[in-house]
Write a protein that holds these residues in place. Structure first.
Motif, mmCIF file in Angstrom:
data_model
loop_
_atom_site.group_PDB
_atom_site.id
_atom_site.type_symbol
_atom_site.label_atom_id
_atom_site.label_comp_id
_atom_site.label_asym_id
_atom_site.label_seq_id
_atom_site.Cartn_x
_atom_site.Cartn_y
_atom_site.Cartn_z
ATOM 1 N N PHE A 1 35.622 9.811 -4.482
ATOM 2 C CA PHE A 1 36.946 9.190 -4.404
ATOM 3 C C PHE A 1 37.990 10.202 -3.934
ATOM 4 C CE2 PHE A 1 41.036 8.097 -6.194
ATOM 5 C CZ PHE A 1 41.122 6.717 -6.149
ATOM 6 N N TRP B 1 37.524 11.242 -0.174
ATOM 7 C CA TRP B 1 37.990 10.279 0.829
ATOM 8 C C TRP B 1 39.506 10.114 0.790
ATOM 9 C CZ3 TRP B 1 35.665 9.037 5.031
ATOM 10 C CH2 TRP B 1 34.287 9.232 5.100
ATOM 11 N N GLU B 2 40.096 10.313 -0.363
ATOM 12 C CA GLU B 2 41.556 10.301 -0.427
ATOM 13 C C GLU B 2 42.113 11.457 0.403
ATOM 14 O OE1 GLU B 2 44.862 9.426 -3.816
ATOM 15 O OE2 GLU B 2 43.249 10.788 -4.383
ATOM 16 N N VAL C 1 36.943 0.545 -3.072
ATOM 17 C CA VAL C 1 38.269 1.130 -2.851
ATOM 18 C C VAL C 1 38.502 1.280 -1.351
ATOM 19 C CG1 VAL C 1 39.744 3.135 -3.221
ATOM 20 C CG2 VAL C 1 38.262 2.325 -5.064
ATOM 21 N N PHE D 1 40.615 3.142 1.456
ATOM 22 C CA PHE D 1 41.409 4.338 1.749
ATOM 23 C C PHE D 1 41.972 4.207 3.159
ATOM 24 C CE2 PHE D 1 38.075 5.636 -1.192
ATOM 25 C CZ PHE D 1 38.758 6.383 -2.140
ATOM 26 N N TRP D 2 43.224 4.607 3.338
ATOM 27 C CA TRP D 2 43.802 4.597 4.681
ATOM 28 C C TRP D 2 45.121 5.351 4.671
ATOM 29 C CZ3 TRP D 2 45.064 1.014 1.128
ATOM 30 C CH2 TRP D 2 46.341 0.471 1.131
ATOM 31 N N ARG E 1 45.486 4.354 -1.229
ATOM 32 C CA ARG E 1 44.196 3.831 -1.685
ATOM 33 C C ARG E 1 44.459 2.711 -2.655
ATOM 34 N NH1 ARG E 1 45.389 5.424 -6.414
ATOM 35 N NH2 ARG E 1 45.108 7.495 -7.267
#
Length: 257
Positions: A124, A127-128, A186, A188-189, A198
């Motif tokens: 998590f 990727w954040e 989740v 993410f972007w 997120r």
């Protein structure tokens, strides 16, 4: 000592694989020069600090979880164990944490040392950080032009724990010891203002994203397939577009009519 021999002796120390006490006699024998040996200890600490800063910076919630449950020494040992398995290889320090989640997942397969959610939390946080630090993509420069498409930083990741609620719904000192064991996906972007985002992805949001990826028009045929109301599909697509998940001409979005 030839230069190649020197590097062969000192490299394991700088990578954290052997101790200062082991490398000093290997380099200088039984009577090492005190000043040079002391300087080498400082430099070794400098290298460790680089390794620690890499994991501390990207995986701050992982660090907090390990320290809270097992103490500071356990986190320090985890840093050393990880970098022995995955030595520094990239000039951008944070990139060296790319295998951390996989390392924890493999390590957790042994008699458990770490909280069961730690590998998921590391993925998590990775990727954040990826969403925040990704280079600007020319395809994102005109978010309201061109065909419907996903922003370049969009990523969907499945987890066996509700990490979003655990991280966002509590102050750090009031957070439960572990997240709920509840499957979630989740999203993410990076949004239109270039801020990392997120959030939990709903089933309909995932279906809309899938349609965009597969170039399926958001039209009546999709409505029939999804069996949702036109207003709901239109609102979901509009929300994703406003958030910067979906890019492209707004007139290509579905309407409620």
């Amino acid at each position: 000592m030839k230069l190649a021999e020197f590097y062969a002796q000192i490299a394991p120390f700088l990578l954290g694989e052997i101790s200062h006490e082991a490398v000093v006699p290997a380099l200088w024998g039984k009577n090492p020069p005190k000043i040079e040996a002391a300087r080498l200890r400082i430099y070794g600490r400098f290298c460790f600090n680089h390794r620690a800063e890499t994991l501390d910076g990207v995986f701050s919630s992982c660090r907090a979880a390990v320290v809270a449950g097992l103490g500071e020494r356990a986190w320090t040992q985890l840093i050393e164990d990880y970098f022995r398995a995955h030595p520094m290889h990239h000039f951008e320090l944070n990139r060296n944490g790319e295998h951390f989640a996989d390392f924890l997942a493999r390590d957790s397969a042994q008699p458990p040392r770490w909280p069961p959610y730690l590998a998921a939390l590391a993925d998590f946080e990775w990727w954040e950080w990826q969403a925040i630090s990704a280079p600007d993509d020319p395809g994102d420069a005109e978010p309201d032009a061109g065909p419907l498409r996903l922003g370049s930083t969009v990523e969907l990741r499945p987890y066996a724990f509700d990490l979003i609620s655990w991280l966002d719904d509590y102050e750090a000192d009031e957070r439960p010891p572990a997240p709920e064991a509840e499957p979630s996906v989740v999203l993410f972007w990076r949004d239109r203002h270039l801020a990392g985002r997120r959030d939990k992805a709903s089933p309909l949001e995932m279906l809309v994203i899938k349609a965009i990826v597969e170039s399926v028009p958001l039209d009546a045929a999709l409505l029939a397939t999804l069996q949702v109301e036109p207003e709901l599909l239109a609102a979901t697509a509009a929300d994703l577009h406003a958030a910067g998940v979906i890019l492209g001409r707004p007139d290509l979005l579905p309407t409620a009519g």
